[in-house]
Design a protein around this motif. Sequence first.
Motif, PDB file in Angstrom:
ATOM      1  N   THR A  73      -3.158  -9.541   6.497  1.00 15.88           N
ATOM      2  CA  THR A  73      -1.951  -9.967   7.205  1.00 15.88           C
ATOM      3  C   THR A  73      -0.821  -8.999   6.961  1.00 15.88           C
ATOM      4  O   THR A  73       0.308  -9.256   7.315  1.00 15.88           O
ATOM      5  CB  THR A  73      -1.505 -11.365   6.746  1.00 15.88           C
ATOM      6  OG1 THR A  73      -1.286 -11.338   5.320  1.00 15.88           O
ATOM      7  CG2 THR A  73      -2.558 -12.396   7.077  1.00 15.88           C
ATOM      8  N   GLY A  74      -1.113  -7.867   6.301  1.00 13.68           N
ATOM      9  CA  GLY A  74      -0.045  -6.979   5.858  1.00 13.68           C
ATOM     10  C   GLY A  74       0.635  -6.264   7.004  1.00 13.68           C
ATOM     11  O   GLY A  74       0.062  -5.994   8.045  1.00 13.68           O
ATOM     12  N   THR A  75       1.880  -5.920   6.802  1.00 10.10           N
ATOM     13  CA  THR A  75       2.634  -5.096   7.728  1.00 10.10           C
ATOM     14  C   THR A  75       3.206  -3.935   6.949  1.00 10.10           C
ATOM     15  O   THR A  75       3.456  -4.027   5.760  1.00 10.10           O
ATOM     16  CB  THR A  75       3.792  -5.884   8.370  1.00 10.10           C
ATOM     17  OG1 THR A  75       4.630  -6.401   7.323  1.00 10.10           O
ATOM     18  CG2 THR A  75       3.264  -7.023   9.206  1.00 10.10           C
ATOM     19  N   LYS A  76       3.405  -2.847   7.591  1.00  9.74           N
ATOM     20  CA  LYS A  76       3.878  -1.671   6.882  1.00  9.74           C
ATOM     21  C   LYS A  76       5.353  -1.823   6.529  1.00  9.74           C
ATOM     22  O   LYS A  76       6.149  -2.337   7.297  1.00  9.74           O
ATOM     23  CB  LYS A  76       3.669  -0.414   7.722  1.00  9.74           C
ATOM     24  CG  LYS A  76       4.319  -0.456   9.089  1.00  9.74           C
ATOM     25  CD  LYS A  76       3.862   0.714   9.910  1.00  9.74           C
ATOM     26  CE  LYS A  76       4.455   0.666  11.300  1.00  9.74           C
ATOM     27  NZ  LYS A  76       4.007   1.751  12.151  1.00  9.74           N
ATOM     28  N   TRP A 121      -8.533   4.637   1.931  1.00  3.49           N
ATOM     29  CA  TRP A 121      -9.089   3.409   2.514  1.00  3.49           C
ATOM     30  C   TRP A 121     -10.207   2.852   1.643  1.00  3.49           C
ATOM     31  O   TRP A 121     -10.309   1.636   1.458  1.00  3.49           O
ATOM     32  CB  TRP A 121      -9.586   3.686   3.930  1.00  3.49           C
ATOM     33  CG  TRP A 121      -8.472   3.867   4.907  1.00  3.49           C
ATOM     34  CD1 TRP A 121      -7.891   5.043   5.270  1.00  3.49           C
ATOM     35  CD2 TRP A 121      -7.765   2.841   5.595  1.00  3.49           C
ATOM     36  NE1 TRP A 121      -6.867   4.814   6.156  1.00  3.49           N
ATOM     37  CE2 TRP A 121      -6.774   3.463   6.386  1.00  3.49           C
ATOM     38  CE3 TRP A 121      -7.877   1.456   5.641  1.00  3.49           C
ATOM     39  CZ2 TRP A 121      -5.907   2.759   7.186  1.00  3.49           C
ATOM     40  CZ3 TRP A 121      -7.011   0.741   6.456  1.00  3.49           C
ATOM     41  CH2 TRP A 121      -6.042   1.384   7.215  1.00  3.49           C
ATOM     42  N   TYR A 122     -11.067   3.731   1.093  1.00  8.96           N
ATOM     43  CA  TYR A 122     -12.133   3.243   0.217  1.00  8.96           C
ATOM     44  C   TYR A 122     -11.553   2.475  -0.961  1.00  8.96           C
ATOM     45  O   TYR A 122     -12.034   1.402  -1.328  1.00  8.96           O
ATOM     46  CB  TYR A 122     -12.975   4.394  -0.371  1.00  8.96           C
ATOM     47  CG  TYR A 122     -13.488   5.421   0.587  1.00  8.96           C
ATOM     48  CD1 TYR A 122     -13.804   5.103   1.906  1.00  8.96           C
ATOM     49  CD2 TYR A 122     -13.671   6.744   0.170  1.00  8.96           C
ATOM     50  CE1 TYR A 122     -14.290   6.068   2.768  1.00  8.96           C
ATOM     51  CE2 TYR A 122     -14.162   7.708   1.024  1.00  8.96           C
ATOM     52  CZ  TYR A 122     -14.455   7.371   2.326  1.00  8.96           C
ATOM     53  OH  TYR A 122     -14.915   8.335   3.175  1.00  8.96           O
ATOM     54  N   GLU A 123     -10.539   3.071  -1.605  1.00 14.91           N
ATOM     55  CA  GLU A 123     -10.001   2.503  -2.841  1.00 14.91           C
ATOM     56  C   GLU A 123      -9.087   1.311  -2.583  1.00 14.91           C
ATOM     57  O   GLU A 123      -9.019   0.391  -3.397  1.00 14.91           O
ATOM     58  CB  GLU A 123      -9.228   3.587  -3.612  1.00 14.91           C
ATOM     59  CG  GLU A 123     -10.085   4.743  -4.070  1.00 14.91           C
ATOM     60  CD  GLU A 123     -11.182   4.314  -5.025  1.00 14.91           C
ATOM     61  OE1 GLU A 123     -10.947   3.380  -5.821  1.00 14.91           O
ATOM     62  OE2 GLU A 123     -12.276   4.895  -4.979  1.00 14.91           O
ATOM     63  N   SER A 124      -8.371   1.314  -1.475  1.00 14.86           N
ATOM     64  CA  SER A 124      -7.407   0.248  -1.206  1.00 14.86           C
ATOM     65  C   SER A 124      -8.076  -1.014  -0.680  1.00 14.86           C
ATOM     66  O   SER A 124      -7.618  -2.124  -0.956  1.00 14.86           O
ATOM     67  CB  SER A 124      -6.359   0.731  -0.194  1.00 14.86           C
ATOM     68  OG  SER A 124      -5.676   1.854  -0.683  1.00 14.86           O
ATOM     69  N   TYR A 125      -9.144  -0.864   0.084  1.00 10.31           N
ATOM     70  CA  TYR A 125      -9.815  -2.010   0.693  1.00 10.31           C
ATOM     71  C   TYR A 125     -11.328  -1.925   0.442  1.00 10.31           C
ATOM     72  O   TYR A 125     -12.118  -1.736   1.372  1.00 10.31           O
ATOM     73  CB  TYR A 125      -9.539  -2.050   2.194  1.00 10.31           C
ATOM     74  CG  TYR A 125      -8.080  -2.009   2.549  1.00 10.31           C
ATOM     75  CD1 TYR A 125      -7.248  -3.083   2.228  1.00 10.31           C
ATOM     76  CD2 TYR A 125      -7.516  -0.916   3.193  1.00 10.31           C
ATOM     77  CE1 TYR A 125      -5.905  -3.064   2.548  1.00 10.31           C
ATOM     78  CE2 TYR A 125      -6.164  -0.891   3.513  1.00 10.31           C
ATOM     79  CZ  TYR A 125      -5.376  -1.969   3.183  1.00 10.31           C
ATOM     80  OH  TYR A 125      -4.045  -1.950   3.493  1.00 10.31           O
ATOM     81  N   PHE A 185      -6.200  -3.986  10.650  1.00 13.82           N
ATOM     82  CA  PHE A 185      -5.887  -2.837   9.817  1.00 13.82           C
ATOM     83  C   PHE A 185      -5.087  -1.825  10.628  1.00 13.82           C
ATOM     84  O   PHE A 185      -5.273  -1.682  11.837  1.00 13.82           O
ATOM     85  CB  PHE A 185      -7.173  -2.174   9.318  1.00 13.82           C
ATOM     86  CG  PHE A 185      -7.824  -2.899   8.179  1.00 13.82           C
ATOM     87  CD1 PHE A 185      -7.247  -2.903   6.928  1.00 13.82           C
ATOM     88  CD2 PHE A 185      -9.017  -3.573   8.364  1.00 13.82           C
ATOM     89  CE1 PHE A 185      -7.843  -3.559   5.873  1.00 13.82           C
ATOM     90  CE2 PHE A 185      -9.626  -4.239   7.316  1.00 13.82           C
ATOM     91  CZ  PHE A 185      -9.033  -4.233   6.062  1.00 13.82           C
ATOM     92  N   ALA A 186      -4.218  -1.108   9.928  1.00 15.00           N
ATOM     93  CA  ALA A 186      -3.394  -0.093  10.590  1.00 15.00           C
ATOM     94  C   ALA A 186      -4.156   1.232  10.655  1.00 15.00           C
ATOM     95  O   ALA A 186      -3.695   2.271  10.174  1.00 15.00           O
ATOM     96  CB  ALA A 186      -2.069   0.080   9.849  1.00 15.00           C
TER      97      ALA A 186
END
Length: 863
Positions: free
Chosen positions: A213-216, A382-386, A492-493
């Motif tokens: 649900t994140g927004t930048k 992206w690998y490490e964050s999600y 995802f952004a």
Amino acid sequence: MVFIFSLTSCGPPAEELAMTMVASTAEFESAVAVSAKELAMTIVASTAEFESAAAVTLEQTKTDKPSETSKPTQSKHLDWEVFRDPVTGVSFRYPSAWWLIDDPPWVRLEVNPGAVTWERLDIPYDELEQVAEEMFELDTHYIEISRLQMLDPVGYMSTGHFENESEELVRFLLAYPGYGLMHWKIEAPERSLLDEHLITFEDILASVTLPVTGTKTQDGAVNPLSTEASVEMIWKTPTLEVLSEHPEIDCMNSVFDIFVDVFGVYVVATSDAPMNYVVHTANVLAQYIDNDADGMPDALVVLEHLVDNKFVVPVWSSGGGFGDSDAEKFFEKIRGTDCEDSVRMGASMYYDHDEWALGGMQQAGTWDTNLEEVWHIISNGWYESYPDYFGVSERFPSMLTDAMDVARGGKFISTPERYPENAWYTYDDESCQYDCMAAEYFYWVLMANLDALDPALTDKCESSEDEWYVCTQAQLAQVDPLAHSLLNDYDFALPTTIPDGYYSPKVSVSQEQSEVVTPVASHDQATSGPQNIPVYDPILCAGADVEPHLVQMNETLIDCLIEGNRSDVAPVVVAGAAMDPAAVTQVHEALDAGIEILGAWGPLHIVMVGINDPDHIMLAEHLCGIYDKNDLHVRGGSLETCVTETADEFSRYDCCGAAHNPPIPLSRVGLQSIQFSAPEIQYEGGRLRITTLHEYVHVFQNAQTVWPNELDSDADGRIRVYNHGMVWMEEGSAEFFAQYFGGQRGWTDYSANMKENLLSARRVRSEWGLSLRDVETRDGQARVRELCDCGGMLYYETGTWATAWLVNRSGVDAFLFDYFPQLSYDGWKVTFQNVFGLTMEEFYTEFDAFLDLPMQEQMAILP
């Protein structure tokens, strides 16, 4: 979502074993006791009802269960699947051998000898404590012996046993409010089986993810896969200016001569590299990071990983033979330097080998290798964050690897001799292992999703058909629906537009964008210059009017410099017309309290910047103007640059915080300033006065410490500025005194907040083995940041309790008015020992022992 774990053991105390499985990274949110007996009764009743129903279901279908004689292996040897709740979007990994029963509103996962039940029942944080108390007590078959409050996931661990049974039992109530309820019950007849299950449960618990649900945001972004606090980092919209040296990593300058800063990730090159190639790569990198070109990073948590791990994008020559490439020369030169261990690349661009579509593929008529290699670098974030979505590990499956296994026709750890007939991803490089295969697959599916492989643009898809033949997004949806769903259905952004090498952010700060509004000032003052900006009389101290490195410090000069930081002019608060006057009033109230307690220091200017503040330019003009008019250094070196960059920063504020700008050392005007971001949110949350007090303690600290202390130096031996000695002392003492004095005025619950901070202090020590020693210096702070996202729990929460411990030893006045004012005279180590009667090493030893005491004894020391 709530997890209830039940573990049965015939071995040592289950509490000792179960603590090994508590793996979490989010900031603790305190549970407030609120009556919820009715809710607890509902949980107990629904649990009993379901377990009864499930027993019937299991009896009817028991032939499908795993073998009764099968034994689980350790977690690392298990095959894993991902369970995703279609209603809430919550997901977690579980061993594929487990048996799944879907009987809405429950989902039950069976494993010999236990079970996991997922139930969609929400428990808010503020009701959790009471629910835990009544849930354990209302279960008449359960006899509780002890209970421990936990951190994140927020919850409680209860140790006890079932009635008429001697085996100890551990039950967990763990909450992710807003999603559901999960019950765990494991019965292990042997100690070895329990140990193996605990390893499995630790991995399961660590894998729990919430829907995206994140927004930048500029100064923080919500990680959709955890409950972690917002990301803290500084960035600015890149200008893509070419630099001749790296401003922070000196060892990079031994090989490279060209540097381009792209949101903190640098494109680097040698002087032989064609400049248009370097600039093109920098533009592609910027377009990947800010694909919608609004001047802001699209996925801030991804960018943070790249910046924190010092990723760079090299553009260099492949050379003519062995040892001739720029890469080989670089790695030879950095051997034994900081770059060898800290700088990461992940991929490279070769200007004498790769394909370059200058101006974009449509214009150049060729493939652009930048699209692949630059993305390979970006994708590390992206690998490490999600990891549950884009992880590439063979041990822990992700949605990406699940999709890849289908695309390859099976899960192959190494490259098979021959792929199955139904495979459409058939990369055959034998040196590319499973994680490498996943990285390549991520690149291919993204390119197809962007239509970057469309035959109308390039022949890349046709020439690569022995590896990948899905060319467009429409084909991806048809051939590879799992990958298509991952890239398009989870908010995802990710990039949606093909980078063409022209990064043109839609950001420009000009006076025409906003009507200039007269600032709201807290006091009438004699003013000079435009926009009511005052010019202050300078304080002249003999011996300070030379170059800083030539200044000879002595007691008389220190006396004069500290006295020069006193101010008989009231603080100025500046806000735009849209700011709630009640929020401005609260800032005034807290400032008045701070001046009453700590004295008047400054001059002090405060700007309050709201979310999407229409007056952000006016506020930037005031903040930059006050420095410029008083002949102080301004951001960017000029008033115009300062206003442009500061207004740009202010326009992006969308969450809450404050930043303190200390006086410039040896300056004739001891000007200090505070920038509030989104103070209206802090006002609504009841935190604004505490934040203001916290920042005013910083004002007091900096007014006393007029000369840097020598904690450590940079690579060139230059002393860094450490105004207060230990890093943890700066923030820890500011937060403690804000909470302490704010509590006295009824602005906050001092005791509850200190208890919350104590839990975080205990947690960071038990989970990561870290102490205040690790954040005594900035270098230590940087090392901790590489280890975990837990530094804040050290220099804020643990530092707050270190301050409380020292106050208990010396008293409030001694801490404030003996320690800080003496730092500039005697230095931090001598001052600490004189005021508190301990060397630093003695303090660390005694404070560590204090953190091992029962919480009741710890809370008892609070003044």
